[in-house]
Design an enzyme around this catalytic site. Structure first.
Site, short mmCIF file in Angstrom:
data_model
loop_
_atom_site.label_atom_id
_atom_site.label_comp_id
_atom_site.label_asym_id
_atom_site.label_seq_id
_atom_site.Cartn_x
_atom_site.Cartn_y
_atom_site.Cartn_z
N SER A 1 0.82 -1.22 0.00
CA SER A 1 0.00 0.00 0.00
C SER A 1 0.85 1.26 0.00
CB SER A 1 -0.96 0.00 1.19
OG SER A 1 -0.30 0.39 2.37
N LYS B 1 0.90 4.21 6.77
CA LYS B 1 0.30 5.11 5.76
C LYS B 1 0.99 6.47 5.84
CE LYS B 1 -2.88 2.04 4.99
NZ LYS B 1 -2.64 1.14 3.91
#
Lengths: 167, 178
Positions: free
Chosen positions: B39, B90
């Site tokens: 991700s 993230k």
């Protein structure tokens, strides 16, 4: 014994206490009226078990200590009144309109709904929504009141689960 | 021989007594973490290497519960809001009181981030479970800020700011909220 030596003992002791407090057991003061009548506004000290950190093995009705989502540096004591997947009717008593009776919230996965026992003086999930289990620090199992006499073990009492034990 | 035995015992006790200090340090100052998944591509784990070698990053953990220590484009590791045992990595795309443009599946077009919350997104925008799925996260869930890639050595020179995902997604970047 040199100052360096004393310093090293102090550092090791403080860190040992800190690790015990975060991972095993903590005895700490509580303040505020949001958990009346379970916990007093002042003078109450609670026994917190850290096994229940991150929401492990917690049930509906358990008393918990958690970080406040909008201010993680302060901690709050609340009671779990909704588990993941539950449908919650958000307090209709605060507003006059009929719509409040039709406002429901589904508690998302990995979250819990927490409220204080003193619903009229509590800032809780009704304001900041359900909290992620990752913010839970431990479960309150007992409390002491040091203003009570020694004969009652300083007001020692267990904090029970209001949903399963008192039914 | 008797002295030897007591010496060993003494050393063992001293070693054990330092363990809490090390744990406190790794919990509050700095530590390393392994990055899994795609991700954060291309910033972290840029390729599917054949021997599955993942990036290891140095985590800075000091005083991160305070929202003022977070700024846009920091790389954050945090406990997943939907499962506290899982850790996500993230990029911070918005801090407290910012308004950001969201993306499907978020139900609204924009989101005003509450006090002490962060808006996080993966750099690999289309293969990322992030704030567009679970909303802004509390800084209390943050475990650390990734500051440097420490392993493998071939990635030492890599820049953690090489990609910024969707770029600047703030709605009023200069507007004052207080």
């Amino acid at each position: 014994m040199s100052w360096l030596n004393i310093g090293s003992y102090v550092v090791r002791t403080v860190c040992l206490i800190h690790i015990t407090h975060t991972h095993f057991y903590e005895f700490t003061e509580t303040r505020g009226e949001s958990m009346l009548p379970t916990l007093n506004r002042v003078n109450d000290y609670v026994h917190v078990l850290k096994w229940y950190k991150d929401g492990r093995d917690l049930k509906m009705g358990d008393c918990i200590v958690a970080m406040k989502p909008t201010d993680p540096q302060s901690r709050v004591c609340k009671r779990i009144t909704g588990m993941e997947g539950d449908l919650i009717l958000v307090d209709p008593s605060q507003e006059d309109d009929e719509e409040a009776y039709e406002t429901f919230i589904r508690v998302p996965k990995g979250h819990v709904w927490v409220t204080g026992d003193n619903l009229s003086h509590s800032l809780d999930s009704r304001t900041y929504n359900s909290i992620p289990k990752g913010l839970i620090k431990g479960k309150i199992v007992a409390a002491n009141d040091f203003s009570k006499p020694l004969s009652t073990f300083w007001g020692f009492r267990e904090i029970t689960n209001s949903y399963f034990d008192e039914k | 021989m008797v002295n030897y035995g007591s010496y060993a015992l003494r050393s063992a006790v001293i070693t054990v007594s330092w363990i809490p200090v090390i744990l406190t340090f790794t919990e509050h100052v700095c530590y390393v973490a392994k990055i899994e998944g795609s991700s954060m591509r291309p910033t972290l784990n840029p390729t599917d290497s054949f021997n599955n070698e993942s990036d290891w990053v140095l985590l800075w953990k000091f005083n991160l519960k305070q929202a003022k220590n977070w700024k846009e484009n920091d790389v954050v590791l945090f406990k997943s809001p939907s499962n506290p045992k899982k850790v996500y990595c993230k990029r911070v795309k918005g801090v407290q009181f910012d308004q950001v443009k969201t993306r499907s599946p978020y139900p609204k077009d924009t989101c005003l981030i509450p006090r002490n919350h962060l808006w996080v997104e993966g750099d690999n925008v289309y293969h990322s479970v992030d704030s567009n799925n679970f909303g802004p996260i509390s800084t209390g869930l943050a475990l650390g800020k990734a500051v440097k890639i420490v392993w493998p050595p071939s990635r030492w020179s890599a820049d953690l700011n090489m990609s910024e995902g969707r770029g600047d997604i703030k709605v009023f970047p200069t507007m004052e909220h207080s």
